[in-house]
Design an enzyme around this catalytic site. Structure first.
Site, PDB file in Angstrom:
ATOM      1  CG  ASP A   1      -2.064  -0.860   1.140  1.00 26.23           C
ATOM      2  OD1 ASP A   1      -2.083  -1.667   0.182  1.00 26.23           O
ATOM      3  OD2 ASP A   1      -2.964  -0.761   1.986  1.00 26.23           O
TER       4      ASP A   1
ATOM      5  CD  GLU B   1       6.768  -1.202  -2.585  1.00 27.96           C
ATOM      6  OE1 GLU B   1       7.927  -1.403  -2.933  1.00 27.96           O
ATOM      7  OE2 GLU B   1       5.923  -2.105  -2.488  1.00 27.96           O
ATOM      8  CE1 TYR B   2      -2.523   1.961  -6.875  1.00 35.78           C
ATOM      9  CE2 TYR B   2      -3.154   3.537  -5.174  1.00 35.78           C
ATOM     10  CZ  TYR B   2      -3.358   2.973  -6.422  1.00 35.78           C
ATOM     11  OH  TYR B   2      -4.373   3.437  -7.208  1.00 35.78           O
ATOM     12  CG  ASP B   3      -1.060   4.882  -0.231  1.00 35.35           C
ATOM     13  OD1 ASP B   3      -1.941   4.664  -1.092  1.00 35.35           O
ATOM     14  OD2 ASP B   3      -1.173   4.520   0.956  1.00 35.35           O
TER      15      ASP B   3
ATOM     16  CB  SER C   1     -11.371   5.863  -2.039  1.00 33.33           C
ATOM     17  OG  SER C   1     -10.165   5.542  -1.494  1.00 33.33           O
TER      18      SER C   1
ATOM     19  CD  GLU D   1     -14.639   4.425  12.258  1.00 32.53           C
ATOM     20  OE1 GLU D   1     -15.247   5.419  12.723  1.00 32.53           O
ATOM     21  OE2 GLU D   1     -15.152   3.609  11.492  1.00 32.53           O
TER      22      GLU D   1
ATOM     23  CE  LYS E   1      -7.613   2.707   4.854  1.00 38.83           C
ATOM     24  NZ  LYS E   1      -8.305   1.712   4.151  1.00 38.83           N
TER      25      LYS E   1
ATOM     26  CG  ASP F   1      -5.840  -4.684   4.852  1.00 40.98           C
ATOM     27  OD1 ASP F   1      -6.411  -4.297   3.805  1.00 40.98           O
ATOM     28  OD2 ASP F   1      -4.683  -5.124   4.879  1.00 40.98           O
TER      29      ASP F   1
ATOM     30  NE  ARG G   1     -13.978   0.365  -3.057  1.00 39.93           N
ATOM     31  CZ  ARG G   1     -14.000   1.113  -1.965  1.00 39.93           C
ATOM     32  NH1 ARG G   1     -14.580   2.279  -1.990  1.00 39.93           N
ATOM     33  NH2 ARG G   1     -13.432   0.694  -0.875  1.00 39.93           N
TER      34      ARG G   1
ATOM     35  CD  GLU H   1     -13.187  -2.542   4.284  1.00 40.43           C
ATOM     36  OE1 GLU H   1     -14.082  -1.694   4.088  1.00 40.43           O
ATOM     37  OE2 GLU H   1     -12.170  -2.608   3.602  1.00 40.43           O
TER      38      GLU H   1
ATOM     39  CE1 TYR I   1     -16.981   1.953   6.037  1.00 38.38           C
ATOM     40  CE2 TYR I   1     -15.871   0.125   7.132  1.00 38.38           C
ATOM     41  CZ  TYR I   1     -16.164   0.843   5.985  1.00 38.38           C
ATOM     42  OH  TYR I   1     -15.649   0.429   4.786  1.00 38.38           O
TER      43      TYR I   1
ATOM     44  CE  LYS J   1     -15.246   6.759   9.210  1.00 38.17           C
ATOM     45  NZ  LYS J   1     -16.155   5.626   9.364  1.00 38.17           N
TER      46      LYS J   1
ATOM     47  CE  LYS K   1      -3.680   3.314   3.266  1.00 36.29           C
ATOM     48  NZ  LYS K   1      -3.443   2.216   2.368  1.00 36.29           N
TER      49      LYS K   1
ATOM     50  CB  CYS L   1      17.282 -25.234 -15.394  1.00 37.06           C
ATOM     51  SG  CYS L   1      15.690 -25.564 -14.610  1.00 37.06           S
TER      52      CYS L   1
ATOM     53  CB  CYS M   1      15.436 -29.582 -16.519  1.00 36.23           C
ATOM     54  SG  CYS M   1      15.947 -28.064 -17.356  1.00 36.23           S
TER      55      CYS M   1
ATOM     56  CB  CYS N   1      14.833 -22.990 -17.353  1.00 39.52           C
ATOM     57  SG  CYS N   1      14.840 -24.644 -18.078  1.00 39.52           S
TER      58      CYS N   1
ATOM     59  CB  CYS O   1      12.245 -27.305 -17.736  1.00 37.38           C
ATOM     60  SG  CYS O   1      12.464 -27.080 -15.962  1.00 37.38           S
TER      61      CYS O   1
END
Ligand code: IVH
Length: 689
Positions: free
Chosen positions: A34, A36-38, A83, A114, A116, A118, A137, A181, A233, A299, A323, A417, A420, A435, A440
């Site tokens: 998450d 890295e995504y963010d 989101s 509260e 979050k 996952d 969603r 959730e 929620y 919130k 987060k 390999c 094999c 390989c 194989c």
């Protein structure tokens, strides 16, 4: 940076985020954390902010990721399912509090904090105290109808009984929606994996993916067996003119009063310091919970203030997700083993001294490739820091060189390999070592598994250890051999009997009826994933037409570039692959013309794909035979009476006994308006944000 460079970076980021959205929402198999995504999303947001002329409505920064799945009918949400903005930094919590106060022009604002959860977002509508419809969603505007699956959740009652009026008081609405959730408890998750191991099945990778997969299972019994849980929620009435609860605390009180699960941790604060104190408390509790949380949600409590603050296209301005950084643990790298995948790519895997990380024991981590290993200077014997970004496979973040004794050994790239023993080739542009032996055993097993997978030929009973046994016994070498298997051969295998043999044969026989795009995907053509296979299915109406496609022609198709186009034609030119295709053709896996399917209204992608639909009542906008034609064009079948095998009832005005029967059996029902939306006859109206 000049403008062209920026434009390119923006496009690159959008493409990349889109790909990760797809992996996360559609395939429930994220490959980055998450965090890295963010970070990618944040970079894109900054660039778009600095260059508003390059902003776009369809940018991932403006849209909620989509989990839509063509196997389920979809319905519009009563209000968009948004989101939340993310943050990892206490200073941003302060900035959020300041912004809210400023926008409201009020100093006195009560905030709630509260966990979050996952899990996977869910919306459930109740009508007259009875569960009516449950939606995922989807893309935030339309969700997939998963009512039958949700009915099996113990914590989501079918009937609310007296609690319904008690919880609301005198102004109880006839219809209302709760959102929350769904998750798989950690103890239940561990138990399921023990049972799966005993049955020789692959373990479920992690609780969140298992939850997403379970909610999208077509076998209701299996959903019930998994034992999913939920927390709600959000709650709002759907009756016209009815008012929302006055505050978040009030809505949580009603949710609990209805007998629906509400998380017990709900704190209030009036400033950033108070909020941070609750968030720290929550983080301390994190490892003791039976569910995964990836942060806390802040919130604005009062609904009146929430409404004043409003929302962007993607997220409300009254909320913020704080987060927690990915969980880290320190352990020792005992060994590095090599895994050979279906394309022959050899992946180094770290074998770790088992360590507890975010509630699960970790003993392996992927090292990706040798480039990455060299960059991080990872050696056998090292002390390493492992991270688990929310729910992905753990990986090694860095080594702790200060713990080295001098005995640590780097692992040189293999020249042979590991399975094999044939020489390997390194693929300079893809940093992969491969390989290239087409026979194989690891490659053969990987290909067979891919062919039999759920998105491909969907051959049940060929999972786990059986593929290896089939190969070992010389029963099959490639997927085309599956079609020649006999009952006699199978029934005598250790652990098998006539029943399991028949089941596998039936499943193999059904493979030829899989959607055309799934059969293209099953071939395991390099670079062709589920999405590309769909594109190919729409543009080519038979396997012969696809085999004749040229690079130029393919590169013209949406989402296919020259690299993918060349991978496809390269594979098609391979004589072994051509022989494989010829065998599959002879076995009936491919048909003369697949166009029937492709053209008859995109049956596989249609909103009614594989569904049995009943029409009842009077439709105002069209005669019944047109409605029937629309359903058939969308891949469905229309029948006259409602039974347990009915998948959907379309109820027009004055619908009578069939509608009642549908409700009794729990068959999903849509009204005319929703039907028009599903068939694309009407644009989805925007709900209030
Ligand atoms: S409130 C407008 N509260 O996290 C969205 N969401 O990243 C209001 N989530 O879409 C959502 N726990 O699926 C809210 N306690 C919680 C939550 C929660 C998990 C999910 C939800 C949301 C996503 C945002």
């Amino acid at each position: 940076m000049d403008n062209e460079k920026i434009r390119q970076e923006i496009q690159q980021l959008r493409r990349e985020l889109q790909r990760h959205n797809d992996l996360y929402y559609r395939h429930a198999s994220p490959v980055i954390s998450d965090q890295e995504y963010d970070a990618l999303e944040r970079r894109l947001r900054e660039l778009e902010h600095a260059h508003p002329e390059l902003a776009a409505d369809d940018s991932p920064t403006a849209r909620v990721g989509a989990d839509s799945d063509s196997r389920f009918p979809s319905l519009p949400h009563s209000r968009p399912m948004l989101s939340l903005a993310n943050s990892y930094d206490p200073q941003e919590v302060e900035a959020f509090v300041e912004r809210v106060r400023r926008d409201l022009g009020e100093e006195e604002v009560v905030f709630t904090v509260e966990p979050k959860i996952d899990g996977v977002a869910l919306a459930v509508r109740y009508r007259n105290g009875m569960l009516d419809v449950a939606l995922t969603r989807g893309d935030g505007r339309n969700g997939d109808v998963i009512t039958d699956n949700v009915r099996t959740l113990k914590q989501v009652p079918e009937r609310l009984g007296d609690r319904w009026r008690d919880a609301f008081g005198p102004s109880a609405p006839d219809t209302f929606e709760v959102r929350g959730e769904v998750y798989l408890g950690l103890k239940r998750f561990a138990q399921l994996n023990r049972m799966r191991a005993a049955e020789g099945l692959e373990p479920l990778a992690n609780p969140r993916n298992a939850t997403a997969g379970t909610l999208k299972t077509l076998d209701v019994g299996e959903v019930a067996r998994r034992g999913l849980s939920a927390f709600f929620y959000q709650l709002f009435p759907l009756d016209e003119g009815a008012e929302d609860p006055d505050s978040h605390r009030e809505e949580m009180r009603i949710i609990a009063g209805l007998g629906l699960p509400a998380n017990p941790f709900l704190r209030v604060a009036t400033d950033a310091a108070g909020i941070m104190a609750h968030l720290r408390k929550l983080q301390e509790m994190r490892d003791d919970l039976d569910y995964q949380i990836d942060g806390g949600v802040i919130k604005v409590d009062l609904r009146r203030q929430q409404e004043l603050l409003g929302a962007t296209a993607k997220a409300p301005r009254w909320g913020l997700a704080f987060k927690y950084p990915a969980a880290e643990a320190v352990t020792r790298l005992l060994d590095i083993t090599l895994q050979v995948g279906r394309t022959g790519v050899i992946t180094p895997v770290a074998e770790l001294e088992p360590v507890l990380l975010a509630g699960t024991t970790v003993s392996r981590a992927t090292l990706h490739n040798w480039d990455e290993m060299q960059r991080k200077d990872i050696r056998v014997g090292d002390t390493v820091v492992v991270v688990k970004g929310g729910d992905i496979i753990p990986k090694i973040l860095r080594v702790l060189p200060e713990n080295r004794t001098g005995d640590e050994q780097p692992l040189p790239p293999p020249t042979q390999c590991p399975v094999c023993g044939k020489p390997v080739r390194s693929d300079p542009d893809q940093v992969a070592i491969r390989c290239v032996n087409p026979f194989c055993p690891a490659v053969l097993a990987g290909r067979l598994r891919h062919f039999a997978g759920r998105d491909a030929a969907d051959i049940e009973g060929l999972g786990g250890k059986w593929v290896e046994m089939f190969l070992d016994k010389g029963l099959v070498r490639a997927a085309d051999d599956l079609f020649g298997l006999t009952r006699e051969q199978l029934a005598v295998l250790p652990g098998w009997g006539e029943k399991s043999a028949d089941r596998l044969l039936a499943s193999i026989a059904r493979a030829g009826r899989r959607p055309w795009s799934a059969r293209i995907f099953s071939l395991g053509i390099p670079q062709v994933g589920v999405t590309t296979a769909r594109t190919l299915a729409r543009h080519y109406d038979s396997i012969d037409a696809l085999m004749r496609a040229t690079v130029d022609e393919l590169a013209e198709l949406p989402d296919i570039g020259p690299i993918v186009a060349e991978a496809i034609t390269g594979q098609m030119a391979n004589p072994d692959f051509r022989a494989f295709i010829e065998n599959l053709k002879r076995s009936g896996y491919f048909h003369e013309k697949e166009e029937l399917e492709a053209l008859a209204g995109a049956a596989e992608d249609g909103p009614f794909a594989g569904k049995t639909v009943v029409l009842t009542g009077t439709l105002e906008s069209m005669p019944r035979n047109r409605a029937k034609a629309l359903i058939e064009a969308g891949g469905g079948k229309v029948t006259g009476s409602v039974s347990k095998s009915t998948d959907l009832v379309v109820a027009g005005a004055k619908a009578g006994s069939k509608l009642a029967k549908a409700r009794e059996l729990g068959v999903p029902v849509v009204d005319e308006e929703a039907f028009l939306t599903m068939t694309g006859q009407k644009d989805v109206a925007d709900g209030p944000a």
